[in-house]
Design a protein around this motif. Structure first.
Motif, PDB file in Angstrom:
ATOM      1  N   PRO A   1      -8.782   4.446  -9.751  1.00  0.00           N
ATOM      2  CA  PRO A   1      -8.204   4.406  -8.319  1.00  0.00           C
ATOM      3  C   PRO A   1      -9.345   4.589  -7.643  1.00  0.00           C
ATOM      4  O   PRO A   1      -9.816   4.946  -7.395  1.00  0.00           O
ATOM      5  CB  PRO A   1      -7.171   5.627  -8.312  1.00  0.00           C
ATOM      6  CG  PRO A   1      -6.844   6.054 -10.025  1.00  0.00           C
ATOM      7  CD  PRO A   1      -8.402   5.020 -10.473  1.00  0.00           C
TER       8      PRO A   1
ATOM      9  N   LYS B   1       4.458   7.904 -12.502  1.00  0.00           N
ATOM     10  CA  LYS B   1       4.236   5.943 -12.463  1.00  0.00           C
ATOM     11  C   LYS B   1       5.399   5.496 -12.143  1.00  0.00           C
ATOM     12  O   LYS B   1       5.213   4.800 -11.086  1.00  0.00           O
ATOM     13  CB  LYS B   1       3.420   5.617 -12.869  1.00  0.00           C
ATOM     14  CG  LYS B   1       2.137   6.406 -13.138  1.00  0.00           C
ATOM     15  CD  LYS B   1       0.877   6.702 -11.679  1.00  0.00           C
ATOM     16  CE  LYS B   1      -0.276   7.056 -12.095  1.00  0.00           C
ATOM     17  NZ  LYS B   1      -0.307   8.645 -13.123  1.00  0.00           N
TER      18      LYS B   1
ATOM     19  N   ALA C   1      -2.887   0.990  -8.850  1.00  0.00           N
ATOM     20  CA  ALA C   1      -3.490   2.366 -10.232  1.00  0.00           C
ATOM     21  C   ALA C   1      -2.449   2.472 -10.747  1.00  0.00           C
ATOM     22  O   ALA C   1      -2.627   2.877 -12.065  1.00  0.00           O
ATOM     23  CB  ALA C   1      -4.127   3.612  -9.521  1.00  0.00           C
ATOM     24  N   ALA C   2      -1.064   2.687  -9.861  1.00  0.00           N
ATOM     25  CA  ALA C   2      -0.254   3.711 -10.864  1.00  0.00           C
ATOM     26  C   ALA C   2       0.440   1.938 -11.820  1.00  0.00           C
ATOM     27  O   ALA C   2       0.886   2.763 -12.559  1.00  0.00           O
ATOM     28  CB  ALA C   2       0.796   3.094  -9.328  1.00  0.00           C
TER      29      ALA C   2
ATOM     30  N   LYS D   1      -3.361   2.400  -4.668  1.00  0.00           N
ATOM     31  CA  LYS D   1      -2.484   3.497  -5.210  1.00  0.00           C
ATOM     32  C   LYS D   1      -1.249   2.611  -6.085  1.00  0.00           C
ATOM     33  O   LYS D   1      -1.197   2.646  -7.033  1.00  0.00           O
ATOM     34  CB  LYS D   1      -2.076   4.472  -4.240  1.00  0.00           C
ATOM     35  CG  LYS D   1      -2.977   5.142  -3.687  1.00  0.00           C
ATOM     36  CD  LYS D   1      -1.860   5.936  -2.222  1.00  0.00           C
ATOM     37  CE  LYS D   1      -3.155   7.291  -1.491  1.00  0.00           C
ATOM     38  NZ  LYS D   1      -2.195   7.628  -0.499  1.00  0.00           N
TER      39      LYS D   1
ATOM     40  N   TYR E   1       6.385   6.708  -8.310  1.00  0.00           N
ATOM     41  CA  TYR E   1       6.022   5.801  -7.552  1.00  0.00           C
ATOM     42  C   TYR E   1       6.026   4.588  -7.066  1.00  0.00           C
ATOM     43  O   TYR E   1       6.548   4.523  -5.574  1.00  0.00           O
ATOM     44  CB  TYR E   1       4.393   6.324  -8.037  1.00  0.00           C
ATOM     45  CG  TYR E   1       3.701   6.401  -6.863  1.00  0.00           C
ATOM     46  CD1 TYR E   1       3.545   7.554  -5.803  1.00  0.00           C
ATOM     47  CD2 TYR E   1       2.971   4.419  -6.344  1.00  0.00           C
ATOM     48  CE1 TYR E   1       2.503   7.182  -4.517  1.00  0.00           C
ATOM     49  CE2 TYR E   1       2.267   4.838  -4.939  1.00  0.00           C
ATOM     50  CZ  TYR E   1       1.928   5.531  -4.542  1.00  0.00           C
ATOM     51  OH  TYR E   1       0.822   5.279  -3.154  1.00  0.00           O
TER      52      TYR E   1
ATOM     53  N   LEU F   1      -7.580   6.725  -0.511  1.00  0.00           N
ATOM     54  CA  LEU F   1      -7.295   5.361  -1.157  1.00  0.00           C
ATOM     55  C   LEU F   1      -6.341   4.711  -0.287  1.00  0.00           C
ATOM     56  O   LEU F   1      -5.442   4.819   0.436  1.00  0.00           O
ATOM     57  CB  LEU F   1      -6.587   5.444  -2.531  1.00  0.00           C
ATOM     58  CG  LEU F   1      -7.198   6.436  -3.503  1.00  0.00           C
ATOM     59  CD1 LEU F   1      -6.520   6.799  -4.897  1.00  0.00           C
ATOM     60  CD2 LEU F   1      -8.231   5.487  -3.068  1.00  0.00           C
TER      61      LEU F   1
ATOM     62  N   LYS G   1       6.489   8.643  -3.640  1.00  0.00           N
ATOM     63  CA  LYS G   1       5.389   8.724  -3.289  1.00  0.00           C
ATOM     64  C   LYS G   1       4.698  10.358  -3.332  1.00  0.00           C
ATOM     65  O   LYS G   1       3.510  10.129  -3.883  1.00  0.00           O
ATOM     66  CB  LYS G   1       4.770   8.146  -1.578  1.00  0.00           C
ATOM     67  CG  LYS G   1       5.134   6.644  -2.193  1.00  0.00           C
ATOM     68  CD  LYS G   1       5.133   5.890  -2.293  1.00  0.00           C
ATOM     69  CE  LYS G   1       4.897   4.198  -2.230  1.00  0.00           C
ATOM     70  NZ  LYS G   1       5.326   3.085  -2.985  1.00  0.00           N
TER      71      LYS G   1
ATOM     72  N   ALA H   1     -13.927   5.830  -6.889  1.00  0.00           N
ATOM     73  CA  ALA H   1     -13.313   6.899  -7.602  1.00  0.00           C
ATOM     74  C   ALA H   1     -14.327   6.703  -8.830  1.00  0.00           C
ATOM     75  O   ALA H   1     -14.878   7.990  -9.774  1.00  0.00           O
ATOM     76  CB  ALA H   1     -12.200   6.595  -8.224  1.00  0.00           C
TER      77      ALA H   1
ATOM     78  N   VAL I   1       2.789  11.802  -7.477  1.00  0.00           N
ATOM     79  CA  VAL I   1       1.955  11.052  -7.658  1.00  0.00           C
ATOM     80  C   VAL I   1       1.102  11.866  -6.837  1.00  0.00           C
ATOM     81  O   VAL I   1       0.788  11.433  -5.702  1.00  0.00           O
ATOM     82  CB  VAL I   1       1.371  10.115  -8.106  1.00  0.00           C
ATOM     83  CG1 VAL I   1       0.026   9.785  -8.580  1.00  0.00           C
ATOM     84  CG2 VAL I   1       2.179   9.268  -9.629  1.00  0.00           C
ATOM     85  N   SER I   2       0.085  12.750  -7.051  1.00  0.00           N
ATOM     86  CA  SER I   2      -0.963  13.476  -6.320  1.00  0.00           C
ATOM     87  C   SER I   2      -2.271  12.218  -6.866  1.00  0.00           C
ATOM     88  O   SER I   2      -2.862  12.184  -7.952  1.00  0.00           O
ATOM     89  CB  SER I   2      -1.433  14.501  -7.188  1.00  0.00           C
ATOM     90  OG  SER I   2      -2.278  15.136  -6.065  1.00  0.00           O
ATOM     91  N   TRP I   3      -3.294  11.897  -5.547  1.00  0.00           N
ATOM     92  CA  TRP I   3      -4.541  10.960  -5.744  1.00  0.00           C
ATOM     93  C   TRP I   3      -5.446  11.904  -5.764  1.00  0.00           C
ATOM     94  O   TRP I   3      -5.681  12.852  -5.004  1.00  0.00           O
ATOM     95  CB  TRP I   3      -4.388  10.065  -5.527  1.00  0.00           C
ATOM     96  CG  TRP I   3      -2.916   8.822  -5.435  1.00  0.00           C
ATOM     97  CD1 TRP I   3      -1.751   8.771  -4.610  1.00  0.00           C
ATOM     98  CD2 TRP I   3      -2.405   8.130  -6.211  1.00  0.00           C
ATOM     99  NE1 TRP I   3      -1.137   8.047  -5.399  1.00  0.00           N
ATOM    100  CE2 TRP I   3      -1.981   7.736  -6.531  1.00  0.00           C
ATOM    101  CE3 TRP I   3      -3.371   7.663  -7.617  1.00  0.00           C
ATOM    102  CZ2 TRP I   3      -1.171   6.504  -7.265  1.00  0.00           C
ATOM    103  CZ3 TRP I   3      -3.092   6.763  -8.298  1.00  0.00           C
ATOM    104  CH2 TRP I   3      -1.878   6.266  -8.161  1.00  0.00           C
TER     105      TRP I   3
END
Length: 215
Positions: free
Chosen positions: A55, A122, A148-149, A145, A125, A140, A130, A60, A133-135
């Motif tokens: 991500p 995911k 990545a999901a 995001k 999300y 980002l 939203k 990252a 998911v905890s990023w």
């Protein structure tokens, strides 16, 4: 004499559940080993500094300790593949079943719970929830995001799930019919508990993490 011949059975034609299991069990162990090996190249790529799949990409990938973690994961996957291959070998039957199956059980629980929880969160999300998911802490964009999901949903989490199910089936075969029910129930109970714990953390906006030493 003809009647006597008609009543004879041919042992080679008879197929029992145990004989079928003895044929498919090793195949499942080999497939699980291949699934484990399939994860090695990507983790090595990350360990060597690759950024695809992270991500936020390079932002990252530069997190402290992440390369070392991926190197360790690569080694664990490779060793696990060798172990699974050996599960179908005669040496494994000479050891206590509990000793042989303990790492297989633990890996199956981790992989299946990871895959199920990841696919669920995911999916939520990408569907618009939203907060599912905890990023990571670094900033980002919404596009990063979402990408990545999507990677997790289509590639990474299904791999966890497939590997976990193959591990569960391989362990069930090795455990044998006498304890296969307990094997399955213990796996299901552990997976439900882990995913319930993860869901509770997500609902309360908490995160569980292991701090790595940064030197």
């Amino acid at each position: 004499m003809k009647a006597a011949r008609d009543t004879k059975t041919t042992p080679s034609v008879i197929r029992t559940p145990d004989s079928r299991a003895s044929q498919t069990g090793p195949l499942i162990a080999y497939l699980a080993a291949l699934a484990a090996v399939a994860g090695v190249p990507l983790h090595l790529y990350w360990a060597l500094g690759g950024t695809w799949g992270y991500p936020g990409g390079a932002a990252a990938a530069g997190l402290p300790g992440l390369r070392a973690v991926n190197l360790v994961v690569s080694a664990l996957l490779a060793c696990g593949a060798v172990y699974l291959y050996g599960l179908a070998r005669p040496w494994a039957r000479r050891r206590p079943a509990l000793l042989v199956l303990a790492p297989v059980w633990a890996a199956a629980v981790v992989c299946v719970s990871h895959g199920l929880f990841g696919i669920a969160t995911k999916s939520l999300y990408l569907a618009g929830l939203k907060s599912a998911v905890s990023w990571p802490e670094h900033d980002l964009t919404a596009g990063q995001k979402n990408l990545a999901a999507l990677h997790d949903l289509v590639i990474f989490e299904p791999w966890f799930l497939v590997l976990g199910f193959l591990l569960a089936l391989a362990g069930r075969w090795f455990a044998g019919p006498a304890v296969s029910r307990r094997w399955t129930l213990s796996l299901v109970a552990a997976i439900v508990l882990i995913d319930a714990f993860g869901a509770a953390l997500a609902l309360t906006h908490h995160r569980f993490a292991v701090a790595l030493p940064t030197g």
